[in-house]
Enzyme design. Structure first.
Site: not given
Ligand code: ADP
Ligand code: ZN
Ligand code: MG
Length: 613
Positions: A201, A203, A205, A421, A424
């Site tokens: 997640g 970015g 891809t 809680e 903590h």
């Molecule tokens: P990964 O391939 O690293 O698992 P993705 O590229 O599939 O992550 O990211 C999924 C979505 O999250 C993207 O389509 C975008 O909307 C959002 N996202 C992830 N990283 C970024 C970033 N650096 N800037 C803006 N949007 C991002």
């Molecule tokens: Zn706890």
């Molecule tokens: Mg990916």
């Protein structure tokens, strides 16, 4: 499509060939310098002694006979047999007779060409049906890489925020694709493969797409898992095809997403299903060695598990450049949030910096879904614009799972959770170097958490001191300490806290050299080393003596015990505050960190003035 066409053409060839053979056969048999004579004439000549030699087949008699003209000349003849009884009878009555062979051409045609045609027809029909049901059936071994032409991709580097270092590295790649001569003139060549490494997640891809979008070249993307399916041997064929396709389309970018699906260490684990993946991986290695990056094919791949990749993939000349795409820091989160907030049409007055401060550890994908979630909440609650309130709720949902307001917990459990809680929170507030407490709730969330204390760091941290780590452990143990102090009994609710605290303590001893008895020694083995030694030398794991192992365990134990005592002592001092805050929390289900701070301040001043008087 091409393949079908080729098949049709070849069927016409077959038909013509059959035709030709038949005609040739007829021709040979009948007309080759041979005189065809009626059978009666043959019998006559035979009686006259004119026949020199014959060869007899079932229907035809062929041979040589003396010519009418000169006694020395011979002619070849051919006649169709008549069965002996009939011919005897006919001779008796001196009838001229001849037999003919009925033409079998059309019968032959019907008897075997038609069935062949029928078979071919049925075969085509079945293939059509099959390929309709299962696209790609006719093109087995063709890769499924999706080709995006430059117009398709409208992702640019502006859409990827907060990963500036990665972007900077990739800009060079784009420059090469745009002006290859500039580099070739100097005799330079680009790395063959670029590996984007980072948590899910972040970015990766998206970055690859941005590279394609900015460089205006075809973009072939395929997922690692797509190589490893269907039939044995297909994966390797697909790799070959992908590279063929790429080199004919150069300059272009080939992107293999989730490389770990295909590039796992070879020979790992037992039998079954591994050969296929191994073959595919080997083919990939072969192709990578074979192609010249200067033709303008750039190979990119992404993975979030670089440690499982086969070391051969990471050797120079393969994926030799690795680009780290890490979780964004606060500035990065601000930038990413801005990208995604731009898409929200009805946005209220949002403090992006504050929002970024509430979301430490979140990656780009989390932030994107956070913004979306907030927007959906605004619609659900019939708001005119998306406000801060919705973002806060969205953060809570993302951090701790969905609120389950309707889940019933019995009052005794609620009390335990509330004290836990607050334990903590109070320990955190009393110790220096711990993250400020933002909010405490006992609204059950997700599957496991019955309540939680939300601590928000003031800034992103890259280093932590020993004091801070100890404070963290004490804070984690604060929950259980509060339970023990109030109820003289403990619950299972602390098991997650204990796991985290133990992990930190163990790391302090084995990795950070923060224990006197164990010393400044690194006791932990790298996971890579484990993979490399796989099968060869399993005993190399755990490179310390049993004696040391005992010391490590003792040290971990003593760190935990000490911090538990500290937490207990702190809570004893603040028992009044704890009880008062618990009443408030049980009533309101949620209290702010600021409320607790205020309470502490009040008690302290009350105590001081009480002490004076
Ligand atoms: P990964 O391939 O690293 O698992 P993705 O590229 O599939 O992550 O990211 C999924 C979505 O999250 C993207 O389509 C975008 O909307 C959002 N996202 C992830 N990283 C970024 C970033 N650096 N800037 C803006 N949007 C991002
Ligand atoms: Zn706890
Ligand atoms: Mg990916």
């Amino acid at each position: 499509m091409n393949i079908e066409k080729r098949h049709k053409v070849s069927i016409w060839y077959v038909l013509i060939a059959i035709w030709g053979v038949l005609i040739f056969q007829n021709y040979l048999a009948s007309t080759y310098a041979t005189q065809t004579i009626p059978y009666s004439q043959f019998v006559q000549k035979l009686k006259q002694g004119k026949i020199i030699e014959v060869s007899i087949t079932e229907k035809i008699i062929q041979g040589l006979m003396k010519s009418e003209t000169g006694s020395d000349q011979q002619t070849s003849f051919r006649t169709v047999r008549v069965d002996p009884d009939t011919s005897e009878l006919l001779d008796k009555y001196q009838v001229n007779y001849a037999a003919t062979i009925e033409s079998t051409f059309f019968r032959d045609l019907l008897s075997w060409i038609l069935p062949v045609l029928l078979f071919v027809g049925i075969w085509f029909f079945l293939m059509k049906r099959l390929s309709a049901q299962q696209p790609g059936f006719m093109t087995l071994g063709k890769n499924k890489a999706k080709v995006h032409k430059q117009e398709d991709i409208n992702v640019s580097f502006e859409d990827v925020a907060g990963v500036d270092e990665a972007v900077a590295e990739l800009v060079e790649v784009i420059d090469f694709l745009k002006n290859p001569d500039k580099y070739l003139e100097f005799g330079g060549s680009l790395p063959k493969g670029i590996l984007l490494v980072g948590p899910p997640g972040t970015g990766k891809t998206l970055l690859a797409k941005a590279v394609a979008g900015e460089s205006h070249v075809p973009f072939f993307s395929i997922s690692g898992s797509e190589f490893v399916e269907l039939f044995v041997g297909m994966g390797a064929a697909r790799v070959r095809d992908l590279f063929d396709q790429a080199s004919t389309n150069a300059p272009c970018i080939v992107f293999i997403d989730e490389l770990d699906a295909l590039g796992k260490v070879r020979g790992f684990g037992g039998a079954g299903g591994h050969d296929e993946r191994e073959q595919t991986l080997n083919q990939l290695l072969v192709e990578m060695d074979g192609f010249d990056p200067n033709v303008g094919v750039i190979l990119m791949a992404a993975t979030n598990r670089p440690e499982v990749l086969d070391p051969a993939l990471l050797r120079p000349g393969r994926f030799d450049r690795q680009v780290l795409v890490d979780r964004p820091d606060k500035q990065g989160r601000i930038a990413i949030l801005q990208v995604h907030l731009k898409k929200v049409k009805k946005l209220g007055d949002i403090d992006v910096e504050e929002l970024a401060g509430m979301t430490p550890g979140m990656a780009g994908a989390d932030l994107a879904s956070l913004v979306n979630e907030a927007t959906l909440l605004a619609v659900r609650n019939r708001k005119k614009t998306v406000e801060k309130e919705q973002f806060e709720e969205a953060v809570e949902r993302l951090v701790a799972g969905l609120e389950k307001k309707n889940r019933l917990i019995n009052p005794k459990e609620r009390r335990i959770v509330a004290y836990h809680e607050l334990g903590h929170a109070l320990v955190a507030l009393s110790l220096p170097g711990t993250d400020p407490v933002k909010k405490i709730t006992i609204v059950p969330r997700g599957i496991a958490a019955l309540g939680y204390t939300m601590q928000v760091p003031i800034e992103d941290r890259f280093l932590m001191t020993k004091t801070e780590l100890l404070g963290k452990i004490a804070t984690l143990l604060g929950g259980r300490a509060a339970e023990e102090m109030i109820f003289q009994d403990v619950s299972t609710g602390a098991h997650n806290d204990l796991a985290k605290a133990t992990n930190i303590a163990r790391s302090m001893v084995t990795e950070y050299g923060m224990s006197d008895k164990a010393g400044q020694v690194y006791y932990k083995n790298e996971p890579q080393a484990m993979f490399l030694q796989q099968g060869l030398n399993r005993n190399a794991i755990g490179e310390y003596s049993d004696e040391t192992a005992r010391i490590i365990d003792q040290e971990v134990r003593s760190i935990i015990d000490q911090q538990y005592t500290i937490a207990m002592k702190l809570l004893n001092e603040k028992r009044k505050i704890l009880e008062e805050a618990a009443m408030e929390l049980l009533e309101k289900e949620k209290i702010e960190g600021s409320y607790l701070e205020e309470l502490i301040r009040q008690k302290q001043t009350a105590q001081e003035s009480g002490g004076e008087s």
